[in-house]
Design an enzyme around this catalytic site. Structure first.
Site, PDB file in Angstrom:
ATOM      1  N   TYR A 259       0.749  -1.123   0.093  1.00 53.88           N
ATOM      2  CA  TYR A 259      -0.185  -0.662  -0.158  1.00 53.88           C
ATOM      3  C   TYR A 259       0.662   0.930   0.366  1.00 53.88           C
ATOM      4  O   TYR A 259       2.117   1.057   0.139  1.00 53.88           O
ATOM      5  CB  TYR A 259      -0.802  -0.441   0.961  1.00 53.88           C
ATOM      6  CG  TYR A 259      -0.851   0.176   2.446  1.00 53.88           C
ATOM      7  CD1 TYR A 259      -0.501   1.218   2.854  1.00 53.88           C
ATOM      8  CD2 TYR A 259       0.563  -0.411   2.936  1.00 53.88           C
ATOM      9  CE1 TYR A 259      -0.250   1.779   4.465  1.00 53.88           C
ATOM     10  CE2 TYR A 259       0.869  -0.568   4.631  1.00 53.88           C
ATOM     11  CZ  TYR A 259       0.987   0.948   4.985  1.00 53.88           C
ATOM     12  OH  TYR A 259       1.415   1.894   6.086  1.00 53.88           O
TER      13      TYR A 259
ATOM     14  N   LYS B 211       6.270  -1.887   2.067  1.00 50.14           N
ATOM     15  CA  LYS B 211       5.198  -1.847   2.741  1.00 50.14           C
ATOM     16  C   LYS B 211       4.151  -2.393   2.521  1.00 50.14           C
ATOM     17  O   LYS B 211       3.850  -1.818   1.439  1.00 50.14           O
ATOM     18  CB  LYS B 211       5.134   0.059   1.924  1.00 50.14           C
ATOM     19  CG  LYS B 211       4.232   0.935   3.228  1.00 50.14           C
ATOM     20  CD  LYS B 211       4.412   2.212   1.951  1.00 50.14           C
ATOM     21  CE  LYS B 211       3.503   3.320   2.946  1.00 50.14           C
ATOM     22  NZ  LYS B 211       3.887   4.024   4.476  1.00 50.14           N
TER      23      LYS B 211
ATOM     24  N   GLU C 101      12.442   3.050  13.771  1.00 52.47           N
ATOM     25  CA  GLU C 101      10.979   3.571  13.873  1.00 52.47           C
ATOM     26  C   GLU C 101       9.660   4.183  14.655  1.00 52.47           C
ATOM     27  O   GLU C 101       9.867   2.965  15.780  1.00 52.47           O
ATOM     28  CB  GLU C 101      11.047   3.266  12.580  1.00 52.47           C
ATOM     29  CG  GLU C 101       9.896   1.855  12.298  1.00 52.47           C
ATOM     30  CD  GLU C 101      10.125   1.956  10.536  1.00 52.47           C
ATOM     31  OE1 GLU C 101      10.243   2.200   9.705  1.00 52.47           O
ATOM     32  OE2 GLU C 101      10.267   0.220  10.492  1.00 52.47           O
TER      33      GLU C 101
ATOM     34  N   LEU D  30      10.954   0.984   7.278  1.00 55.56           N
ATOM     35  CA  LEU D  30      10.618   2.169   5.841  1.00 55.56           C
ATOM     36  C   LEU D  30      11.730   2.325   5.645  1.00 55.56           C
ATOM     37  O   LEU D  30      11.734   3.899   6.518  1.00 55.56           O
ATOM     38  CB  LEU D  30       8.386   1.628   5.532  1.00 55.56           C
ATOM     39  CG  LEU D  30       7.863   2.821   5.109  1.00 55.56           C
ATOM     40  CD1 LEU D  30       8.044   1.505   4.153  1.00 55.56           C
ATOM     41  CD2 LEU D  30       7.022   3.270   5.300  1.00 55.56           C
TER      42      LEU D  30
END
Length: 286
Positions: free
Chosen positions: A33, A150, A182, A206
């Site tokens: 996504y 992702k 993160e 990411l």
């Protein structure tokens, strides 16, 4: 007002949107996504998002059911149909729906991928948290090893977000082997003696599109950057902290695990980077 959404080639009212129960995105989170921000009815850094999308698809040997030019046209059509001025567009591509549930994925030549898009309205330029900052807790990072892709495997980030909410905080920083990877849905940074410190790119985090832009603008502003891991203890002693994401831009962090960052107010670097980001991204919005 009922939104118009896009599902597998059709623009539909959201109340009529359906996907197969055999879609692998539904059954196995076999999907990728992207979320692209919209300001003034225009897409922010669309090229960056499509580049990452193509990388995610490639890493999973997944085939997009549309071209990137067609994807841009769909985004624009949804923005127009739903009259979105500020907010974003959510895009999800799955490996499609086979004839039954199976760990072996279907041949993409025989089963087309699934695709869903929808818009959402959200204030981006004027946000209370941008002025006041957010509080963060730390949570052990138990996600799978390919966080650079992702995917829609978001159960653990959801659990982390709920822990943060129960603790009266807005975000959770994930920690692995003693170092921050993160945030639950963003990249994490601290600032010490005028230097921005953030974890280097790898499979562990990411590859944030906003991260790339923010660091580029920081370099252009001659702000020193160190790409390396940092601990929660180091973050608590920092001069300031912040996170970046597609819809949050550069968002200040004022507390981590109950420890106030500096004087507990948003720092100047995070604020300035947000201003630069918005100014520069609007120049290339499409």
């Amino acid at each position: 007002m009922t939104r118009t959404v896009y599902v597998n080639g059709e623009y539909l009212p959201e109340t009529e949107a359906k996907v197969s129960i055999f879609d692998r995105g539904f059954l196995m989170a076999d999907a990728v996504y992207e979320v692209t921000s919209v300001i003034g009815g225009k897409l922010i850094d669309f090229a960056g998002h499509t580049a990452r999308l193509e990388r995610s698809l490639s890493e999973l040997e997944m085939v997009s059911p549309v071209t990137m030019d067609e994807l841009l046209a769909i985004h624009r059509e949804l923005i127009a149909k739903n009259d979105i001025d500020e907010g974003g567009v959510y895009l999800q591509i799955t490996r499609g729906a086979g004839s039954d549930r199976d760990f072996v994925w279907p041949d993409p030549e025989e089963v087309p991928g699934g695709i869903v898009l929808f818009t959402f309205a959200k204030p981006l330029l004027n946000s209370k948290t941008m002025d006041e900052g957010i509080k963060v807790i730390s949570v052990e990072d138990l996600r799978w090893g390919r966080r650079d892709i992702k995917t829609t495997q978001l159960l653990y980030p959801s659990l982390a977000k709920m822990k943060a909410k129960k603790a009266g905080c807005s975000d959770a920083w994930l920690v692995e082997d003693g170092f921050v990877t993160e945030g639950y849905a963003n990249n994490a940074y601290i600032v010490k003696d005028g230097t921005i410190i953030t974890r280097q790119l790898s499979n562990d985090i990411l590859h944030g599109i906003t991260r790339a832009a923010i660091l580029r603008f920081a370099k252009e502003a001659q702000i020193k950057i160190e790409e390396r891991p940092f601990s929660i203890a180091e973050a608590q002693e920092a001069d300031e902290a912040f996170v970046t994401s597609a819809t949050g831009f550069s968002q200040p962090v004022i507390e981590i695990d109950g420890a106030m960052i500096a004087d507990g107010t948003p720092g100047p670097i995070a604020k300035r980077l947000r201003e630069i980001y918005v100014e520069e991204m609007l120049k290339t919005a499409i």
